[in-house]
Write a protein that holds these residues in place. Structure first.
Motif, short mmCIF file in Angstrom:
data_model
loop_
_atom_site.label_atom_id
_atom_site.label_comp_id
_atom_site.label_asym_id
_atom_site.label_seq_id
_atom_site.Cartn_x
_atom_site.Cartn_y
_atom_site.Cartn_z
N ASP A 9 24.44 25.71 47.17
CA ASP A 9 25.54 26.04 47.93
C ASP A 9 26.85 26.32 46.42
OD1 ASP A 9 24.79 25.98 49.94
OD2 ASP A 9 26.16 24.16 50.68
N THR A 10 26.04 25.41 44.80
CA THR A 10 27.03 25.33 44.38
C THR A 10 26.95 26.73 42.89
OG1 THR A 10 27.33 23.23 44.19
CG2 THR A 10 27.83 23.94 41.73
N ILE A 11 24.81 26.92 43.65
CA ILE A 11 24.35 27.67 42.68
C ILE A 11 25.49 29.12 42.83
CG2 ILE A 11 23.06 29.45 42.24
CD1 ILE A 11 21.19 26.91 41.36
N ARG A 12 25.82 29.34 44.23
CA ARG A 12 26.18 30.89 45.17
C ARG A 12 27.17 31.07 44.65
NH1 ARG A 12 23.05 30.95 50.64
NH2 ARG A 12 20.52 31.38 49.79
N THR A 13 28.41 29.51 45.12
CA THR A 13 29.64 29.42 44.90
C THR A 13 30.09 29.84 42.96
OG1 THR A 13 29.60 27.84 46.62
CG2 THR A 13 31.74 28.90 44.34
N VAL A 14 28.86 29.01 41.88
CA VAL A 14 29.60 29.64 40.53
C VAL A 14 29.46 31.17 40.89
CG1 VAL A 14 28.38 29.30 38.43
CG2 VAL A 14 29.62 27.68 40.08
N MET A 15 27.88 31.83 41.23
CA MET A 15 27.41 33.59 40.92
C MET A 15 29.14 34.00 42.44
SD MET A 15 25.56 34.89 40.22
CE MET A 15 25.85 37.17 39.45
N ALA A 16 29.08 33.75 42.82
CA ALA A 16 30.87 34.47 44.15
C ALA A 16 31.64 34.50 42.26
CB ALA A 16 30.88 33.51 44.70
N ALA A 17 31.88 33.30 42.03
CA ALA A 17 33.28 33.50 40.68
C ALA A 17 32.65 34.72 39.28
CB ALA A 17 33.02 31.72 40.65
N ILE A 18 31.43 34.64 39.34
CA ILE A 18 31.14 35.54 38.11
C ILE A 18 31.30 36.66 38.29
CG2 ILE A 18 29.06 35.66 36.65
CD1 ILE A 18 28.00 33.16 37.33
N ILE A 19 30.63 37.59 40.10
CA ILE A 19 31.06 38.63 39.86
C ILE A 19 32.57 39.23 40.36
CG2 ILE A 19 30.83 40.31 42.43
CD1 ILE A 19 28.12 38.71 42.46
N HIS A 20 33.29 38.22 40.97
CA HIS A 20 34.77 38.24 40.73
C HIS A 20 34.92 38.71 39.59
CE1 HIS A 20 38.63 38.27 42.84
NE2 HIS A 20 38.95 37.60 41.66
N LYS A 21 34.93 37.42 38.57
CA LYS A 21 35.75 37.69 37.38
C LYS A 21 35.08 38.88 36.52
CE LYS A 21 38.04 34.02 35.64
NZ LYS A 21 39.80 33.84 35.80
N GLN A 22 33.90 39.31 37.26
CA GLN A 22 32.94 40.76 35.91
C GLN A 22 33.59 42.12 37.26
OE1 GLN A 22 32.91 40.77 32.72
NE2 GLN A 22 32.21 38.04 32.18
N PRO A 23 34.04 42.63 37.31
CA PRO A 23 33.95 43.10 38.29
C PRO A 23 33.51 44.47 37.33
CG PRO A 23 36.36 43.58 37.67
CD PRO A 23 35.89 41.93 36.95
N LYS A 24 33.79 45.38 35.90
CA LYS A 24 33.49 46.46 34.83
C LYS A 24 32.32 46.11 35.33
CE LYS A 24 37.61 46.40 32.82
NZ LYS A 24 37.99 46.45 31.59
N PHE A 25 31.60 44.82 35.55
CA PHE A 25 29.73 45.17 35.05
C PHE A 25 29.24 45.24 36.68
CE2 PHE A 25 26.06 42.49 35.56
CZ PHE A 25 25.14 43.25 34.05
N PHE A 26 29.54 44.28 37.15
CA PHE A 26 29.66 44.21 39.04
C PHE A 26 29.66 45.75 39.78
CE2 PHE A 26 29.00 39.40 38.17
CZ PHE A 26 27.37 39.83 38.02
N ASN A 27 30.70 46.05 39.22
CA ASN A 27 31.35 47.42 40.44
C ASN A 27 31.11 48.38 39.17
OD1 ASN A 27 31.27 45.62 42.15
ND2 ASN A 27 33.73 45.18 41.84
#
Length: 105
Positions: A9-27
């Motif tokens: 759960d912690t890994i998933r939460t951290v990954m979700a936060a990384i995705i949120h903070k890096q929109p230019k990379f993921f989107n």
């Protein structure tokens, strides 16, 4: 088993936060990273920096466009000529030694 579930759960939460903070990379197809440090994620999730470090150290994420080490999404920013804060280097996918290995099950 509870500890394993909590770690997942912690890994998933951290990954979700990384995705949120890096929109230019993921989107975007440009795959540009924004400057981000462990402290940014730790503050967002109300976790200790050491927890974020442990969660991202030696962990990888498989995306449709490559496999990336989680640590690659963190970097200090540098200022460009126009004063914009940018990440010093974009993340690149890992070249897997297993890229030609197929699962046969």
């Amino acid at each position: 088993i509870d500890a394993i579930n909590q770690r997942r759960d912690t890994i998933r939460t951290v990954m979700a936060a990384i995705i949120h903070k890096q929109p230019k990379f993921f989107n975007s197809e440009k795959r540009e990273l924004s400057p981000m440090i462990l402290k940014d994620i730790a503050e967002d999730l109300n976790l200790d920096i050491s927890t974020i470090s442990r969660v991202t150290n030696g962990k990888y994420v498989q995306l449709p466009f490559g496999i990336y080490e989680l640590k690659e999404f963190f970097s200090e920013g540098i200022k460009s000529k126009d004063g914009e804060l940018i990440s010093p280097s974009p993340a690149g996918p890992l070249v897997s030694p297993y890229k030609n290995v197929r699962y046969q099950g």
